[in-house]
Design an enzyme around this catalytic site. Structure first.
Site, PDB file in Angstrom:
ATOM      1  N   LEU A   1       0.869  -1.170   0.000  1.00 53.59           N
ATOM      2  CA  LEU A   1       0.000   0.000   0.000  1.00 53.59           C
ATOM      3  C   LEU A   1       0.909   1.224   0.000  1.00 53.59           C
ATOM      4  CD1 LEU A   1      -2.877  -0.768   2.566  1.00 53.59           C
ATOM      5  CD2 LEU A   1      -3.114  -0.402   0.102  1.00 53.59           C
TER       6      LEU A   1
ATOM      7  N   ARG B   1       7.025   1.688   1.673  1.00 54.63           N
ATOM      8  CA  ARG B   1       7.778   2.762   1.027  1.00 54.63           C
ATOM      9  C   ARG B   1       9.281   2.582   1.205  1.00 54.63           C
ATOM     10  NH1 ARG B   1       6.543   6.919   3.893  1.00 54.63           N
ATOM     11  NH2 ARG B   1       4.640   6.371   5.004  1.00 54.63           N
TER      12      ARG B   1
ATOM     13  N   GLY C   1       0.593   4.129   1.251  1.00 55.16           N
ATOM     14  CA  GLY C   1       0.643   4.864   2.503  1.00 55.16           C
ATOM     15  C   GLY C   1       1.477   4.201   3.577  1.00 55.16           C
ATOM     16  N   SER C   2       1.833   2.957   3.383  1.00 58.72           N
ATOM     17  CA  SER C   2       2.566   2.193   4.395  1.00 58.72           C
ATOM     18  C   SER C   2       4.039   2.559   4.399  1.00 58.72           C
ATOM     19  CB  SER C   2       2.408   0.694   4.119  1.00 58.72           C
ATOM     20  OG  SER C   2       3.403  -0.063   4.777  1.00 58.72           O
ATOM     21  N   ALA C   3       4.552   2.989   5.552  1.00 61.87           N
ATOM     22  CA  ALA C   3       5.975   3.339   5.665  1.00 61.87           C
ATOM     23  C   ALA C   3       6.879   2.144   5.356  1.00 61.87           C
ATOM     24  CB  ALA C   3       6.268   3.906   7.046  1.00 61.87           C
TER      25      ALA C   3
END
Length: 236
Positions: free
Chosen positions: A34, A41, A36-38
Site C-alpha cells: 500500500l 515505502r 501509505g505504508s511506511a
C-alpha cells in the site's frame, strides 16, 4: 569470413537474449503493498536505490484481500509488504530490503559486509522497527482506526524514541556510518510519516538536519512523499 560474421551474430543474439531474460527477472518481481505504508515505502526506495523495477500490486487490506488463499500461500502472516521473486517470497520490510541489497546490489554500500558496520546498521533497523516506528503505531493507530483518544503516555514514548535517534545522529550525516545505507532508508520512511502526522521534530536538531539531507540524497523520496500524503488523508 562468412562463418566469422555468422558467429558474431550468434554471440550478439545470445547476449541480447540474456539481457532480456535478466530484465524480465526484475520485471516479474512482485511487491504487494500500500503506498501509505511506511514499511512498503522503505522497500520501494531501496529498490530504487538499486535500480530495480518492481511490479507493484496494491493489496486492499480493508477489503480483506490479504486473507485470500492465494495470498496466504505467499505469506501466512498476511502482512505487507510482501515480495515475490520468482518462486521465493519474503515479508517484513527490513528483511526484504536486506535481501534486495544482498542479491541485486552491484556494491555493498547500502549494507556493507564489514561486521561492525553491519552491526550498527542492524541496530538502527531494529531500533526503527521496535522503538521508533512502534511508537508511531502505538500512539496514532488507535486514534486513526479505533477513534480512540490520544494517549499521553504513548506520546512520551515517541519523544523518548526521538531523543534516542537524536543522540545516534550526533555529529553524523547518516544514520549508520559515512554513507547512505538501508538504515537511513528505513528511518526516512518512518520519520517522513511522523511529519505528515504533524509531529514536530524541530526540537531534535540532529534529526532535523539528517532528515533534510536524507530527503535529497535518497533515491525514490518523491514517491515516498506521495505515499506519505496518501497516509495523511487518515488525519483529515
Amino acid at each position: 569470413m562468412t562463418d566469422f560474421y555468422a558467429h558474431r551474430r550468434w554471440i550478439n543474439a545470445n547476449a541480447i537474449i540474456a539481457t532480456m531474460q535478466h530484465e524480465k527477472k526484475f520485471l516479474t518481481m512482485d511487491l504487494y503493498y500500500l503506498p501509505g505504508s511506511a514499511p512498503c515505502r522503505a522497500v520501494i526506495m531501496t529498490a530504487k536505490a538499486l535500480g530495480l523495477q518492481l511490479n507493484k500490486k496494491l493489496l486492499n487490506l480493508m477489503a480483506g484481500e490479504q486473507m485470500k488463499p492465494e495470498f496466504l500461500k505467499l505469506n501466512p502472516q498476511h502482512t505487507i509488504p510482501t515480495l515475490v521473486d520468482g518462486d521465493f517470497s519474503i515479508w517484513e520490510s527490513r528483511a526484504i530490503m536486506v535481501y534486495l541489497v544482498e542479491k541485486y546490489g552491484k556494491t555493498d554500500s547500502l549494507f556493507p559486509k564489514c561486521p561492525k558496520k553491519r552491526a550498527i546498521i542492524n541496530q538502527r533497523l531494529y531500533f526503527d522497527m521496535g522503538t521508533l516506528y512502534k511508537s508511531f503505531a502505538d500512539y496514532y493507530y488507535p486514534q486513526i482506526f479505533s477513534k480512540a483518544p490520544a494517549d499521553p503516555e504513548m506520546y512520551k514514548k515517541i519523544e523518548t524514541a526521538f531523543d534516542f535517534l537524536n543522540t545516534f545522529l550526533e555529529g553524523q550525516q547518516y544514520a549508520a556510518g559515512d554513507t547512505l545505507t538501508v538504515a537511513d532508508i528505513a528511518l526516512l520512511a518512518t520519520v517522513s510519516t511522523f511529519e505528515v502526522a504533524g509531529f514536530d521534530f524541530s526540537k531534535y536538531p540532529n534529526v532535523a538536519k539528517w532528515y533534510a539531507n536524507a530527503k535529497t540524497v535518497t533515491p525514490g523520496f518523491d514517491e515516498n512523499w506521495q505515499g506519505c500524503l496518501e497516509f495523511k488523508k487518515f488525519f483529515n
